[in-house]
Write a protein that holds these residues in place. Structure first.
Motif, PDB file in Angstrom:
ATOM      1  N   GLN A  79      19.477  47.144  26.905  1.00 45.60           N
ATOM      2  CA  GLN A  79      18.888  45.849  26.582  1.00 45.60           C
ATOM      3  C   GLN A  79      19.974  44.780  26.550  1.00 45.60           C
ATOM      4  OE1 GLN A  79      16.544  46.736  22.919  1.00 45.60           O
ATOM      5  NE2 GLN A  79      14.935  45.571  23.919  1.00 45.60           N
ATOM      6  N   SER A  80      19.689  43.627  27.131  1.00 43.91           N
ATOM      7  CA  SER A  80      20.647  42.525  27.113  1.00 43.91           C
ATOM      8  C   SER A  80      20.377  41.543  25.984  1.00 43.91           C
ATOM      9  CB  SER A  80      20.626  41.777  28.448  1.00 43.91           C
ATOM     10  OG  SER A  80      19.321  41.254  28.689  1.00 43.91           O
ATOM     11  N   GLN A  81      19.199  41.648  25.352  1.00 41.21           N
ATOM     12  CA  GLN A  81      18.835  40.760  24.255  1.00 41.21           C
ATOM     13  C   GLN A  81      18.335  41.599  23.086  1.00 41.21           C
ATOM     14  OE1 GLN A  81      19.032  37.266  23.968  1.00 41.21           O
ATOM     15  NE2 GLN A  81      18.565  37.729  21.834  1.00 41.21           N
ATOM     16  N   ARG A 103      36.236  59.242  27.688  1.00 42.27           N
ATOM     17  CA  ARG A 103      35.395  59.617  26.545  1.00 42.27           C
ATOM     18  C   ARG A 103      34.887  58.407  25.768  1.00 42.27           C
ATOM     19  NH1 ARG A 103      38.844  63.130  22.934  1.00 42.27           N
ATOM     20  NH2 ARG A 103      37.071  62.757  21.539  1.00 42.27           N
ATOM     21  N   VAL A 104      35.297  57.207  26.132  1.00 40.85           N
ATOM     22  CA  VAL A 104      34.854  55.986  25.451  1.00 40.85           C
ATOM     23  C   VAL A 104      34.060  55.155  26.456  1.00 40.85           C
ATOM     24  CG1 VAL A 104      35.541  53.960  24.137  1.00 40.85           C
ATOM     25  CG2 VAL A 104      36.930  56.046  24.016  1.00 40.85           C
ATOM     26  N   HIS A 105      32.826  54.777  26.072  1.00 38.91           N
ATOM     27  CA  HIS A 105      31.927  54.041  26.964  1.00 38.91           C
ATOM     28  C   HIS A 105      31.306  52.873  26.203  1.00 38.91           C
ATOM     29  CE1 HIS A 105      32.035  57.938  29.067  1.00 38.91           C
ATOM     30  NE2 HIS A 105      31.697  58.462  27.908  1.00 38.91           N
ATOM     31  N   VAL A 106      30.648  52.000  26.958  1.00 38.75           N
ATOM     32  CA  VAL A 106      29.822  50.947  26.367  1.00 38.75           C
ATOM     33  C   VAL A 106      28.423  51.524  26.160  1.00 38.75           C
ATOM     34  CG1 VAL A 106      28.760  48.693  26.707  1.00 38.75           C
ATOM     35  CG2 VAL A 106      31.124  49.069  27.406  1.00 38.75           C
ATOM     36  N   ALA A 107      27.984  51.599  24.897  1.00 39.75           N
ATOM     37  CA  ALA A 107      26.638  52.111  24.605  1.00 39.75           C
ATOM     38  C   ALA A 107      25.598  51.007  24.688  1.00 39.75           C
ATOM     39  CB  ALA A 107      26.615  52.742  23.217  1.00 39.75           C
ATOM     40  N   ALA A 108      25.966  49.784  24.305  1.00 34.82           N
ATOM     41  CA  ALA A 108      25.029  48.654  24.354  1.00 34.82           C
ATOM     42  C   ALA A 108      25.829  47.357  24.329  1.00 34.82           C
ATOM     43  CB  ALA A 108      24.048  48.695  23.198  1.00 34.82           C
ATOM     44  N   GLU A 109      25.392  46.389  25.129  1.00 36.47           N
ATOM     45  CA  GLU A 109      25.984  45.052  25.166  1.00 36.47           C
ATOM     46  C   GLU A 109      24.834  44.060  25.187  1.00 36.47           C
ATOM     47  OE1 GLU A 109      29.251  42.493  27.796  1.00 36.47           O
ATOM     48  OE2 GLU A 109      28.608  44.495  28.452  1.00 36.47           O
ATOM     49  N   PHE A 110      24.797  43.123  24.233  1.00 34.20           N
ATOM     50  CA  PHE A 110      23.580  42.336  24.033  1.00 34.20           C
ATOM     51  C   PHE A 110      23.899  41.000  23.360  1.00 34.20           C
ATOM     52  CE2 PHE A 110      24.484  45.434  20.778  1.00 34.20           C
ATOM     53  CZ  PHE A 110      24.544  44.674  19.625  1.00 34.20           C
ATOM     54  N   GLU A 111      22.916  40.086  23.468  1.00 34.46           N
ATOM     55  CA  GLU A 111      22.967  38.800  22.762  1.00 34.46           C
ATOM     56  C   GLU A 111      22.147  38.915  21.488  1.00 34.46           C
ATOM     57  OE1 GLU A 111      24.579  36.037  23.673  1.00 34.46           O
ATOM     58  OE2 GLU A 111      25.312  36.794  25.603  1.00 34.46           O
ATOM     59  N   MET A 112      22.592  38.205  20.438  1.00 30.48           N
ATOM     60  CA  MET A 112      21.829  38.192  19.169  1.00 30.48           C
ATOM     61  C   MET A 112      21.881  36.783  18.576  1.00 30.48           C
ATOM     62  SD  MET A 112      24.401  40.500  16.822  1.00 30.48           S
ATOM     63  CE  MET A 112      26.125  40.033  16.680  1.00 30.48           C
ATOM     64  N   LYS A 113      21.194  35.875  19.248  1.00 34.50           N
ATOM     65  CA  LYS A 113      21.165  34.476  18.814  1.00 34.50           C
ATOM     66  C   LYS A 113      19.936  34.229  17.952  1.00 34.50           C
ATOM     67  CE  LYS A 113      21.425  29.736  20.535  1.00 34.50           C
ATOM     68  NZ  LYS A 113      20.521  29.246  19.482  1.00 34.50           N
ATOM     69  N   LEU A 123      28.454  44.228  20.769  1.00 31.66           N
ATOM     70  CA  LEU A 123      28.941  45.321  21.600  1.00 31.66           C
ATOM     71  C   LEU A 123      29.036  46.591  20.770  1.00 31.66           C
ATOM     72  CD1 LEU A 123      29.988  45.842  24.516  1.00 31.66           C
ATOM     73  CD2 LEU A 123      32.298  45.560  23.599  1.00 31.66           C
ATOM     74  N   ILE A 124      28.484  47.694  21.305  1.00 30.89           N
ATOM     75  CA  ILE A 124      28.554  49.004  20.656  1.00 30.89           C
ATOM     76  C   ILE A 124      29.251  49.969  21.605  1.00 30.89           C
ATOM     77  CG2 ILE A 124      27.246  50.918  19.659  1.00 30.89           C
ATOM     78  CD1 ILE A 124      24.985  48.941  19.077  1.00 30.89           C
ATOM     79  N   LEU A 125      30.281  50.642  21.090  1.00 34.68           N
ATOM     80  CA  LEU A 125      30.999  51.638  21.875  1.00 34.68           C
ATOM     81  C   LEU A 125      30.532  53.038  21.505  1.00 34.68           C
ATOM     82  CD1 LEU A 125      34.686  50.308  21.674  1.00 34.68           C
ATOM     83  CD2 LEU A 125      32.858  49.645  23.259  1.00 34.68           C
ATOM     84  N   LYS A 126      30.615  53.941  22.460  1.00 34.58           N
ATOM     85  CA  LYS A 126      30.286  55.346  22.227  1.00 34.58           C
ATOM     86  C   LYS A 126      31.510  56.199  22.525  1.00 34.58           C
ATOM     87  CE  LYS A 126      27.377  59.137  23.960  1.00 34.58           C
ATOM     88  NZ  LYS A 126      26.438  59.552  25.013  1.00 34.58           N
ATOM     89  N   VAL A 127      31.845  57.083  21.583  1.00 38.07           N
ATOM     90  CA  VAL A 127      32.961  58.007  21.738  1.00 38.07           C
ATOM     91  C   VAL A 127      32.392  59.418  21.794  1.00 38.07           C
ATOM     92  CG1 VAL A 127      35.158  58.804  20.802  1.00 38.07           C
ATOM     93  CG2 VAL A 127      34.442  56.426  20.449  1.00 38.07           C
ATOM     94  N   ASP A 128      32.622  60.128  22.901  1.00 35.01           N
ATOM     95  CA  ASP A 128      32.118  61.492  23.064  1.00 35.01           C
ATOM     96  C   ASP A 128      32.980  62.480  22.274  1.00 35.01           C
ATOM     97  OD1 ASP A 128      30.255  60.456  24.855  1.00 35.01           O
ATOM     98  OD2 ASP A 128      31.562  60.807  26.596  1.00 35.01           O
ATOM     99  N   ASP A 129      32.347  63.547  21.807  1.00 33.25           N
ATOM    100  CA  ASP A 129      33.056  64.643  21.128  1.00 33.25           C
ATOM    101  C   ASP A 129      34.005  64.103  20.059  1.00 33.25           C
ATOM    102  OD1 ASP A 129      31.811  66.486  22.856  1.00 33.25           O
ATOM    103  OD2 ASP A 129      33.362  66.143  24.373  1.00 33.25           O
ATOM    104  N   PHE A 130      33.434  63.355  19.118  1.00 33.27           N
ATOM    105  CA  PHE A 130      34.275  62.616  18.176  1.00 33.27           C
ATOM    106  C   PHE A 130      35.094  63.527  17.260  1.00 33.27           C
ATOM    107  CE2 PHE A 130      30.856  63.553  15.277  1.00 33.27           C
ATOM    108  CZ  PHE A 130      31.425  63.522  14.014  1.00 33.27           C
ATOM    109  N   GLN A 131      34.674  64.800  17.076  1.00 38.38           N
ATOM    110  CA  GLN A 131      35.456  65.682  16.202  1.00 38.38           C
ATOM    111  C   GLN A 131      36.871  65.891  16.749  1.00 38.38           C
ATOM    112  OE1 GLN A 131      34.651  66.566  13.301  1.00 38.38           O
ATOM    113  NE2 GLN A 131      32.420  66.566  13.138  1.00 38.38           N
ATOM    114  N   GLU A 132      37.034  65.762  18.060  1.00 38.51           N
ATOM    115  CA  GLU A 132      38.358  65.912  18.647  1.00 38.51           C
ATOM    116  C   GLU A 132      39.292  64.769  18.272  1.00 38.51           C
ATOM    117  OE1 GLU A 132      38.242  66.651  22.806  1.00 38.51           O
ATOM    118  OE2 GLU A 132      36.759  68.282  22.656  1.00 38.51           O
TER     119      GLU A 132
END
Length: 582
Positions: free
Chosen positions: A533-535, A482-492, A462-471
């Motif tokens: 991408q899910s994989q 301001r916090v979203h899911v940037a990517a959610e995936f399997e890595m088997k 799971l990768i999170l994205k934070v907008d306008d991080f300087q704030e």
């Protein structure tokens, strides 16, 4: 008609002898009619001198005379007050021109309303403004590259200035001598009627019996005295033409060794080193041991947890997740996996624990702790820091720090995205396996966080994205939107029933590259994933544990990965499919 009917069976042996004899006569004739080449010379190397076309100040010298250095090692750090002054004048001029340009555009807007227009490109002020901007960019580029690096493996010759001194234009600051000779300086006796041409292959033989193949680089056009050392009879002077021959850098010769040069004639059944052979890359595809200086290992054994390439330094900056007394320092590593002996302290950052990742934006580094609890489930503010660090040459000082953990978790708890609310809930339910960040990346105004925990499911990334991080550095809560899911995936990993967890993150264009390590097993991997991408796509897997740090070399677009180990660590280089920087 058969051959035996012409010569007869009893004459076939005689025919074979005649053919062999004629062939031998032709070969001997060609050999004896060719020009003899027998040259004596000395294997030498070109001395590298470091100088600049304008006066410079010596900020720091990092080497001593006779010290052995590797290609890419940092030799000195310089300063240029004249360039600083020129840049200040140009910036002032640019601001004035820019203000005048804005005024003219307002006037042009009024004129347009009145039905009058000015043709594009007709304003000479615009040309002056663009020229000033180009000059500013040129000087800023020079100021970013006031670092002296070793161009080859070699030994430091002379260090002509000390730290704090000023060097005039074109004055040699440091001289560097390659460890191996790169050319032969020889002489052809004037009594020999030998024809040599530039580019002609020759064989160079040392007194120790080593042989390499070289090429003629130049042939003198005048007769000069032959040095006494190269005379056949020491007391009998001789004259000849000077010849320079290029030899491969990996030749086994000694500097100053006496060699003989022979014309490369006929077929060679010996695999000789070629002068124009490409030197094999020193970095192989298999993980290699990091070269860690003894000065560092006597103090502690770093466990490298993050790294980033700094173009101005032409080095990787590395961080460890553990330091004596929790006082963080930075390490420098070249592209051959050699860690520099000097450790760089961060002024103003007296304590920071469990540093897991580092990123670069402009001339600032960003360090991030794991944002996790301790193994006993306790909260320690020193583990939750996000630090902005400014670089000035090789000096770093902290500009701002923030305790990031609670800010992010509060935003997750109030998020409209169910998966983010679930992360905040799992952190409360299982403190020991709760919220944990192992890697981060910065792109523009966006901050990306690669989570190691909490585990939503086995092998879930799971990768999170934070907008306008300087704030984030401002003393106020982070809005949940301001916090979203940037990517959610399997890595088997294929054919392995093990759990992989993310350990670092690099963002290249639209792609995320992630490092992962296996829980309870000796394996690691590098993955590639895009938003949506899910994989994850497996880039490469390893039978080594604890792949902890991942970084991109922006020019070659190669990924450098470091494995954490108590014995000093390993590193490996991998190509990417990204386009190289032109």
């Amino acid at each position: 008609m058969k051959l035996s009917e012409v010569f007869g069976t009893e004459n076939r042996f005689l025919l074979g002898c005649w053919i062999a004899a004629v062939t031998l006569v032709v070969v001997l004739g060609l050999f004896l009619s060719s020009d003899p080449v027998n040259i004596l010379g000395v294997a030498e190397s070109r001395e590298f001198q470091v100088n600049f076309d304008s006066p410079v100040e010596i900020k720091h010298i990092y080497v001593l005379p006779s010290q052995i250095v590797k290609k890419g090692d940092l030799l000195a750090e310089l300063g240029q007050s004249e360039w600083d002054a020129q840049l200040r004048v140009l910036k002032s001029r640019y601001d004035k021109l820019n203000a005048e340009m804005r005024l003219r555009r307002e006037i042009a807007g009024i004129a347009k309303d009145l039905g009058t227009s000015v043709p594009n490109g007709a304003d000479p002020l615009l040309v002056d403004l663009e020229d000033t901007k180009r000059e500013m960019d040129l000087i800023e580029g020079r100021l970013k590259n006031l670092f002296v690096f070793a161009e080859v493996d070699g030994a430091v010759g002379a260090v002509n200035f000390k730290s704090g001194e000023k060097a005039p234009s074109f004055a040699p600051l440091i001289t560097l001598l390659p460890l191996n000779p790169t050319y032969v300086n020889g002489y052809v006796n004037e009594s020999l009627n030998s024809s040599l041409s530039v580019g002609q292959p020759v064989e160079v033989v040392s007194s120790g019996g080593k042989t390499v193949r070289g090429h003629v680089m130049s042939v003198g056009s005048r007769i000069v005295p032959i040095p006494e050392r190269l005379l056949r009879i020491q007391t009998l002077p001789a004259w000849g033409r000077e010849v320079v021959i290029k030899i491969p850098p990996t030749n086994g010769f000694l500097l100053g060794e006496k060699v003989s040069v022979h014309k490369s004639w006929g077929l060679s059944f010996v695999n000789l080193a070629q002068a124009d052979e490409p030197v094999p890359e020193s970095v192989e595809q298999l993980p290699q041991d990091l070269e860690m200086p003894a000065d560092i290992l006597t103090q502690f054994r770093p466990e490298m947890s993050g790294m980033v390439f700094v173009p101005e330094l032409r080095q990787f900056v590395l961080v460890s997740d553990d330091y004596p007394e929790d006082r963080p320092v930075l390490f420098l590593m070249n592209e051959q996996g050699q860690v520099q002996p000097h450790q760089i302290a961060i002024a103003g950052l007296d304590q920071m624990q469990d540093i897991e990742s580092v990123s670069l934006l402009g001339d600032r580094l960003y360090l991030m702790g794991s944002l996790s609890r301790t193994k006993k489930g306790k909260l320690k503010p020193a583990r939750h820091l996000f630090a902005k660090v400014r670089r000035n040459g090789l000096r770093y000082h902290v500009e701002q720090t923030i305790e990031l953990r609670e800010k992010i978790l509060q935003a997750l708890a109030h998020s409209k995205e169910a998966v983010l609310r679930k992360i905040a809930t799992l952190d409360q339910q299982n403190p020991k396996g709760g919220f944990e960040v192992e890697g981060h990346a910065i792109e523009g105004e966006d901050l990306y966080l690669a989570l190691k925990g909490p585990a939503l499911s086995m092998n879930k990334g799971l990768i999170l994205k934070v907008d306008d991080f300087q704030e984030l550095f401002e003393d106020r809560p982070v809005a949940s939107d301001r916090v979203h899911v940037a990517a959610e995936f399997e890595m088997k990993l294929p054919n392995l029933n093990v759990e992989s967890v993310v350990t670092d993150l690099v963002k290249v264009g639209d792609n995320f590259y992630l490092a992962s390590s296996c829980r309870g097993a000796s394996c690691s991997a590098v993955w590639k994933v895009k938003a949506g991408q899910s994989q994850a796509e497996l880039v490469r897997d390893f039978s080594y544990p604890h792949l902890e740090a991942l970084a991109l070399q922006p020019d070659s677009k190669k990924l450098f990965a470091v494995f954490e180990a108590k014995t000093g660590g390993r590193f490996v280089v991998m190509p990417t499919v990204e386009k190289r920087t032109p």
